[in-house]
Design an enzyme around this catalytic site. Structure first.
Site, short mmCIF file in Angstrom:
data_model
loop_
_atom_site.label_atom_id
_atom_site.label_comp_id
_atom_site.label_asym_id
_atom_site.label_seq_id
_atom_site.Cartn_x
_atom_site.Cartn_y
_atom_site.Cartn_z
N GLY A 24 0.87 -1.41 0.01
CA GLY A 24 0.21 -0.10 0.03
C GLY A 24 0.84 1.20 -0.02
O GLY A 24 1.98 1.46 -0.64
N ASP A 44 7.57 -3.29 9.00
CA ASP A 44 6.08 -3.85 9.09
C ASP A 44 6.05 -5.03 9.86
O ASP A 44 7.21 -5.90 10.20
CB ASP A 44 5.56 -4.31 7.59
CG ASP A 44 4.03 -3.90 7.29
OD1 ASP A 44 3.85 -3.16 6.69
OD2 ASP A 44 3.32 -4.77 8.14
N ASP A 70 6.46 -3.85 15.25
CA ASP A 70 5.30 -3.66 15.67
C ASP A 70 5.19 -2.21 16.29
O ASP A 70 5.55 -2.01 17.23
CB ASP A 70 4.81 -4.71 16.58
CG ASP A 70 3.24 -4.55 16.97
OD1 ASP A 70 2.58 -3.45 16.77
OD2 ASP A 70 2.67 -5.42 17.65
N VAL A 71 4.53 -1.39 15.41
CA VAL A 71 4.69 0.21 16.08
C VAL A 71 3.88 0.22 17.32
O VAL A 71 4.30 1.41 17.81
CB VAL A 71 4.00 0.92 15.04
CG1 VAL A 71 4.61 1.01 13.76
CG2 VAL A 71 2.32 1.02 14.85
N ASN A 97 3.67 5.77 8.57
CA ASN A 97 2.79 5.45 7.75
C ASN A 97 1.71 4.35 8.23
O ASN A 97 0.39 4.19 7.78
CB ASN A 97 3.33 4.94 6.25
CG ASN A 97 2.33 4.32 5.53
OD1 ASN A 97 1.34 4.85 4.88
ND2 ASN A 97 2.21 2.89 5.54
N TYR A 162 -11.01 6.68 13.73
CA TYR A 162 -9.94 6.99 12.59
C TYR A 162 -9.84 8.42 12.40
O TYR A 162 -8.80 8.93 12.33
CB TYR A 162 -10.30 6.52 11.37
CG TYR A 162 -9.39 6.56 10.13
CD1 TYR A 162 -8.24 6.00 9.84
CD2 TYR A 162 -9.66 7.55 8.85
CE1 TYR A 162 -7.25 6.33 8.92
CE2 TYR A 162 -8.93 7.94 8.09
CZ TYR A 162 -7.39 7.22 8.02
OH TYR A 162 -6.66 7.41 7.16
N PRO A 198 -4.18 -2.33 -1.04
CA PRO A 198 -4.70 -3.56 -0.49
C PRO A 198 -5.72 -3.42 0.40
O PRO A 198 -6.74 -3.88 0.42
CB PRO A 198 -3.67 -4.36 -0.14
CG PRO A 198 -2.34 -3.90 -0.95
CD PRO A 198 -2.69 -2.43 -1.21
#
Ligand SMILES: NC(=O)c1ccc[n+]([C@@H]2O[C@H](COP(=O)([O-])OP(=O)(O)OC[C@H]3O[C@@H](n4cnc5c(N)ncnc54)[C@H](O)[C@@H]3O)[C@@H](O)[C@H]2O)c1
Length: 274
Positions: A24, A44, A70-71, A97, A162, A198
């Site tokens: 993405g 990621d 893992d953020v 991101n 969101y 995606p």
């Protein structure tokens, strides 16, 4: 331009870490930055996919590695940044991101979904900034780019958690811009409109739409977001701090938020299905 200004301004970023880069928007950003000559860590939770995309970039002659991240974990952030710095010798650019975009109004967002959205989108980005800042300050150079959304400032019904998380990202972007303005660090946000990725395609399918609406205009590509990120990272980027760069074909300033992408005939049909 006087030479002291050139010294200050003309330092070029060489190494970037991009989160959510296995696919993405994040992958699009990583691809553009790599093509511009930066060494890029694709970070990621999908570590294998990130590595396989990094390998594809290496096959093209670019510098790239895949990094598991893992953020939501500060330990994971420290490891990912250490791995990037060990491999490429420094870190100059952080692109926050990685994100999720759950649907639900204020009433129909449950606590677990709220927590997950705030943890990944907002806290995860802050943890990255916190982990990267000591190195940025030590080198007196750093570029932070947060991927927000048109929804950072322009709410859409059903994107409650969101929208709140992305508004928080805007505040965080500007707060950091102010706090580190004397440390060679810039903090900016790219705010895309609707991007074909995606993750977004899966959401479309969940809502019974096999594809983006027919006739959709001005759909953004991950590469477009990469180009915007490059503007903030590249030679002119250090003149820009605290900016929200909308990349949304005018959506953020439109009266009929969310609708300007669609031909008139399709507006109502699409609205009724939201
Ligand atoms: N697609 C759009 O229309 C759109 C519009 C505006 C903004 N954005 C923003 O762009 C960003 C990327 O969106 P996308 O559409 O490419 O999504 P996507 O779902 O296609 O990709 C998201 C990536 O983030 C990774 N990720 C998720 N949780 C993670 C975690 N905890 N740690 C590390 N990585 C994690 C996923 O594995 C995935 O690779 C998000 O912040 C999103 O809000 C997207």
């Amino acid at each position: 331009m006087p030479s002291d200004r050139l010294d200050t301004f003309n330092r070029l970023a060489k190494v970037a870490i991009v989160t959510g880069a296995a696919q993405g928007v994040g992958l699009g950003i990583a691809q553009v930055l790599a093509a511009k000559g930066l060494a890029v860590a694709l970070a990621d939770v999908q570590a294998d996919q990130a590595e396989s995309e990094a390998e594809a970039l290496r096959q093209k002659g670019f510098q790239a590695i895949g990094v598991g991240l893992d953020v939501v974990s500060s330990e994971s952030w420290i490891e990912a940044i250490q791995k990037t710095e060990q491999h490429f010798g420094a870190l100059d650019v952080l692109v926050n991101n990685a994100g999720i975009s759950p649907r639900g109004t204020a009433e129909f967002t449950d606590e677990a979904l709220w927590d997950q959205c705030m943890d990944i989108n907002l806290k995860g980005s802050w943890l990255g900034i916190k982990a990267a800042l000591p190195g940025f300050r030590a080198r007196n150079f750093g570029r932070i780019i947060n991927i927000g959304s048109t929804r950072s400032t322009r709410p859409l019904r059903g994107l409650f958690a969101y929208g709140v998380s992305k508004a928080g990202m805007l505040a965080m972007t500007q707060q950091v811009a102010v706090e580190y303005v004397n440390d060679g660090v810039t903090s900016n946000m790219v705010a895309p409109g609707w991007v074909d990725t995606p993750g977004e395609r899966i959401l479309q399918q969940r809502h019974g739409r096999p594809d983006f609406p027919a006739g959709l205009k001005n759909l953004i590509t991950p590469g477009d977001v990469g180009d915007a990120a490059w503007y903030l990272v590249g030679p002119s980027g250090d003149r820009v701090n605290g900016l929200v760069l909308y990349l949304d074909a005018g959506l953020a300033v439109a009266d009929d938020a969310g609708m300007i992408y669609l031909p008139d005939a399709q507006h109502n049909r699409y609205e009724q299905r939201l």
